[in-house]
Write a protein that holds these residues in place. Structure first.
Motif, PDB file in Angstrom:
ATOM      1  N   ALA A  15     -97.331  73.584  11.278  1.00  0.00           N
ATOM      2  CA  ALA A  15     -95.876  73.672  11.130  1.00  0.00           C
ATOM      3  C   ALA A  15     -95.182  73.621  12.487  1.00  0.00           C
ATOM      4  N   LYS A  16     -93.951  73.145  12.474  1.00  0.00           N
ATOM      5  CA  LYS A  16     -93.070  73.271  13.629  1.00  0.00           C
ATOM      6  C   LYS A  16     -92.442  74.655  13.522  1.00  0.00           C
ATOM      7  N   VAL A  17     -92.626  75.503  14.539  1.00  0.00           N
ATOM      8  CA  VAL A  17     -92.168  76.885  14.461  1.00  0.00           C
ATOM      9  C   VAL A  17     -91.083  77.154  15.495  1.00  0.00           C
ATOM     10  N   VAL A  18     -89.977  77.693  15.033  1.00  0.00           N
ATOM     11  CA  VAL A  18     -88.901  78.136  15.909  1.00  0.00           C
ATOM     12  C   VAL A  18     -89.029  79.639  16.074  1.00  0.00           C
ATOM     13  N   MET A  19     -89.325  80.067  17.293  1.00  0.00           N
ATOM     14  CA  MET A  19     -89.443  81.486  17.604  1.00  0.00           C
ATOM     15  C   MET A  19     -88.061  82.031  17.975  1.00  0.00           C
ATOM     16  N   VAL A  20     -87.582  83.006  17.223  1.00  0.00           N
ATOM     17  CA  VAL A  20     -86.277  83.606  17.497  1.00  0.00           C
ATOM     18  C   VAL A  20     -86.502  84.933  18.210  1.00  0.00           C
ATOM     19  N   GLU A  22     -86.882  86.394  28.680  1.00  0.00           N
ATOM     20  CA  GLU A  22     -88.095  86.628  29.463  1.00  0.00           C
ATOM     21  C   GLU A  22     -89.295  86.918  28.563  1.00  0.00           C
ATOM     22  N   ARG A  23     -89.138  87.860  27.609  1.00  0.00           N
ATOM     23  CA  ARG A  23     -90.242  88.173  26.705  1.00  0.00           C
ATOM     24  C   ARG A  23     -90.539  86.995  25.789  1.00  0.00           C
ATOM     25  N   GLY A  24     -89.492  86.269  25.432  1.00  0.00           N
ATOM     26  CA  GLY A  24     -89.675  85.100  24.578  1.00  0.00           C
ATOM     27  C   GLY A  24     -90.492  84.014  25.252  1.00  0.00           C
ATOM     28  N   GLN A  25     -90.217  83.764  26.514  1.00  0.00           N
ATOM     29  CA  GLN A  25     -90.970  82.739  27.243  1.00  0.00           C
ATOM     30  C   GLN A  25     -92.435  83.129  27.373  1.00  0.00           C
ATOM     31  N   GLU A  76     -91.031  76.126  19.428  1.00  0.00           N
ATOM     32  CA  GLU A  76     -89.803  76.143  20.238  1.00  0.00           C
ATOM     33  C   GLU A  76     -89.235  77.552  20.278  1.00  0.00           C
ATOM     34  N   LEU A  77     -88.715  77.936  21.417  1.00  0.00           N
ATOM     35  CA  LEU A  77     -88.064  79.236  21.578  1.00  0.00           C
ATOM     36  C   LEU A  77     -86.559  79.074  21.499  1.00  0.00           C
ATOM     37  N   MET A  78     -85.910  79.916  20.689  1.00  0.00           N
ATOM     38  CA  MET A  78     -84.458  79.972  20.647  1.00  0.00           C
ATOM     39  C   MET A  78     -84.047  81.443  20.731  1.00  0.00           C
ATOM     40  N   GLN A  79     -83.016  81.701  21.502  1.00  0.00           N
ATOM     41  CA  GLN A  79     -82.593  83.077  21.774  1.00  0.00           C
ATOM     42  C   GLN A  79     -81.499  83.518  20.812  1.00  0.00           C
ATOM     43  N   CYS A  80     -81.660  84.729  20.284  1.00  0.00           N
ATOM     44  CA  CYS A  80     -80.635  85.301  19.400  1.00  0.00           C
ATOM     45  C   CYS A  80     -80.784  86.812  19.381  1.00  0.00           C
ATOM     46  N   ASP A  81     -79.677  87.501  19.487  1.00  0.00           N
ATOM     47  CA  ASP A  81     -79.650  88.958  19.400  1.00  0.00           C
ATOM     48  C   ASP A  81     -79.172  89.338  18.006  1.00  0.00           C
ATOM     49  N   LEU A  82     -80.082  89.842  17.175  1.00  0.00           N
ATOM     50  CA  LEU A  82     -79.723  90.202  15.807  1.00  0.00           C
ATOM     51  C   LEU A  82     -78.851  91.449  15.733  1.00  0.00           C
ATOM     52  N   GLY A  83     -78.605  92.063  16.881  1.00  0.00           N
ATOM     53  CA  GLY A  83     -77.685  93.186  16.943  1.00  0.00           C
ATOM     54  C   GLY A  83     -76.281  92.766  17.340  1.00  0.00           C
ATOM     55  N   SER A  96     -73.468  82.050  16.890  1.00  0.00           N
ATOM     56  CA  SER A  96     -73.707  81.034  17.911  1.00  0.00           C
ATOM     57  C   SER A  96     -75.082  80.399  17.725  1.00  0.00           C
ATOM     58  N   PHE A  97     -76.083  81.232  17.450  1.00  0.00           N
ATOM     59  CA  PHE A  97     -77.435  80.745  17.233  1.00  0.00           C
ATOM     60  C   PHE A  97     -77.508  79.808  16.034  1.00  0.00           C
ATOM     61  N   ALA A  98     -76.913  80.231  14.914  1.00  0.00           N
ATOM     62  CA  ALA A  98     -76.965  79.416  13.695  1.00  0.00           C
ATOM     63  C   ALA A  98     -76.303  78.062  13.919  1.00  0.00           C
ATOM     64  N   ALA A  99     -75.177  78.051  14.624  1.00  0.00           N
ATOM     65  CA  ALA A  99     -74.498  76.787  14.918  1.00  0.00           C
ATOM     66  C   ALA A  99     -75.371  75.894  15.785  1.00  0.00           C
ATOM     67  N   ASP A 100     -76.048  76.487  16.756  1.00  0.00           N
ATOM     68  CA  ASP A 100     -76.947  75.735  17.638  1.00  0.00           C
ATOM     69  C   ASP A 100     -78.107  75.152  16.838  1.00  0.00           C
ATOM     70  N   PHE A 101     -78.709  75.960  15.974  1.00  0.00           N
ATOM     71  CA  PHE A 101     -79.829  75.470  15.170  1.00  0.00           C
ATOM     72  C   PHE A 101     -79.388  74.303  14.286  1.00  0.00           C
ATOM     73  N   LYS A 102     -78.250  74.447  13.635  1.00  0.00           N
ATOM     74  CA  LYS A 102     -77.780  73.404  12.709  1.00  0.00           C
ATOM     75  C   LYS A 102     -77.378  72.122  13.439  1.00  0.00           C
ATOM     76  N   SER A 103     -77.065  72.248  14.732  1.00  0.00           N
ATOM     77  CA  SER A 103     -76.764  71.041  15.507  1.00  0.00           C
ATOM     78  C   SER A 103     -78.044  70.287  15.878  1.00  0.00           C
ATOM     79  N   ARG A 104     -79.175  70.976  15.835  1.00  0.00           N
ATOM     80  CA  ARG A 104     -80.461  70.369  16.198  1.00  0.00           C
ATOM     81  C   ARG A 104     -81.264  69.899  14.993  1.00  0.00           C
ATOM     82  N   TYR A 105     -81.159  70.630  13.887  1.00  0.00           N
ATOM     83  CA  TYR A 105     -81.994  70.351  12.718  1.00  0.00           C
ATOM     84  C   TYR A 105     -81.135  70.215  11.463  1.00  0.00           C
ATOM     85  N   ASP A 106     -81.535  69.303  10.582  1.00  0.00           N
ATOM     86  CA  ASP A 106     -80.762  69.113   9.351  1.00  0.00           C
ATOM     87  C   ASP A 106     -81.284  69.954   8.198  1.00  0.00           C
TER      88      ASP A 106
END
Length: 285
Positions: free
Chosen positions: A28-33, A38-41, A57-64, A71-81
């Motif tokens: 699978a293609k996995v998007v790590m949120v 730093e910890r993500g990398q 792929e690493l994508m940054q998002c603060d669930l708090g 912002s994260f959701a908009a970024d993801f939707k701009s990259r993937y359909d």
């Protein structure tokens, strides 16, 4: 699993990292949120090395932070359909009462409300998948949980166990109501109890408090990889392609508390959650 796009929240350690590696090994293609770049990398490098996959792929998002989630959701939707699988794995335990940037009690804010908003914002991509799946990591702690309507953010009489159990009940109420709302679509949603897993979830990141207790109890815990098995199963197995609105333990449907089965409570709690995060109908398209 080739060409499937899967997303894992809280992917930088513990079960999230183990889930990422297991899915990547299946092609699978996995998007790590992850919240921390730093910890993500660091986790990304480990995931690539352990899985042998270049499709992570690493994508940054603060669930708090509601702002960060939007912002994260908009970024993801701009990259993937589309999005084939969303695994809501991230979770926190706070020994003392803390709040998110939006003023929510942190366990309610991250464990439930952050994922509630994220999931709703990604329903469009999930519906465009051949068969979208949403996997919610809950806990057996939900059985002692109750929604404290008079004080849902626990401004009085706070205990870590009270807040955690409430947030885990919230996960299942969310799962049950979302399954009702997704009826007639190709998207399923199921929750799970991973078992007693030895992760860093209860360790204070700033002080390290809790590390010695974790080290002492680790021999009695499941490994993160073992804890991730049911989440991976729900994300990938053909045996559960038609299952929705269920709660799993050890890859099998398990009973939930009476409160978790309360349909009226689930519908009422959905409306409260939508109000807390300011969810607009247009955002779920």
């Amino acid at each position: 699993m080739e060409h499937k796009i899967m997303m894992v929240t809280g992917a930088n350690s513990g079960m999230g990292l183990a889930t990422t590696i297991a899915l990547a090994r299946q092609g699978a293609k996995v998007v790590m949120v992850c919240r921390s770049e730093e910890r993500g990398q660091s986790a990304l490098r480990e995931a690539i090395a352990s899985s042998g996959s270049g499709e992570i792929e690493l994508m940054q998002c603060d669930l708090g932070s509601l702002r960060s989630i939007r912002s994260f959701a908009a970024d993801f939707k701009s990259r993937y359909d589309h999005l084939d699988v969303l695994i809501n794995n991230a979770g926190v335990v706070s020994l003392k009462r803390e709040t998110t940037s939006d003023g929510f009690e942190v366990m309610m804010g991250v464990n439930h409300l952050g994922h509630f908003l994220l999931t709703n914002l990604l329903l469009g991509p999930l519906k465009r998948a051949e068969q979208g799946r949403i996997v919610v990591v809950s806990s057996g702690a939900h059985k002692i949980g109750k929604i404290r309507w008079e004080d849902p953010h626990l401004t009085k009489g706070y205990t870590a166990w009270t807040g955690y159990a409430q947030s885990k009940l919230a996960n299942i109420l969310f799962t049950k109501e979302l399954a009702v709302r997704l009826k007639g679509t190709a998207v399923t949603v199921n929750a799970l109890h991973p078992g007693a897993v030895g992760t860093q979830i209860g360790v204070d990141r700033n002080t390290g408090f809790g590390k010695s207790v974790l080290a002492m109890l680790r021999p009695f815990f499941l490994t993160p990889a073992q804890g991730a098995e049911t989440a991976v199963y729900l994300a990938t197995s053909g045996n559960v392609s038609c299952a929705t609105g269920e709660y799993f333990y050890r890859k099998k449907i398990a009973p939930v508390s009476a409160r978790a089965k309360d349909k009226e409570l689930a519908a009422k709690f959905w409306d409260w959650s939508a109000g807390e995060v300011g969810l607009q109908p247009s955002e779920t398209e």
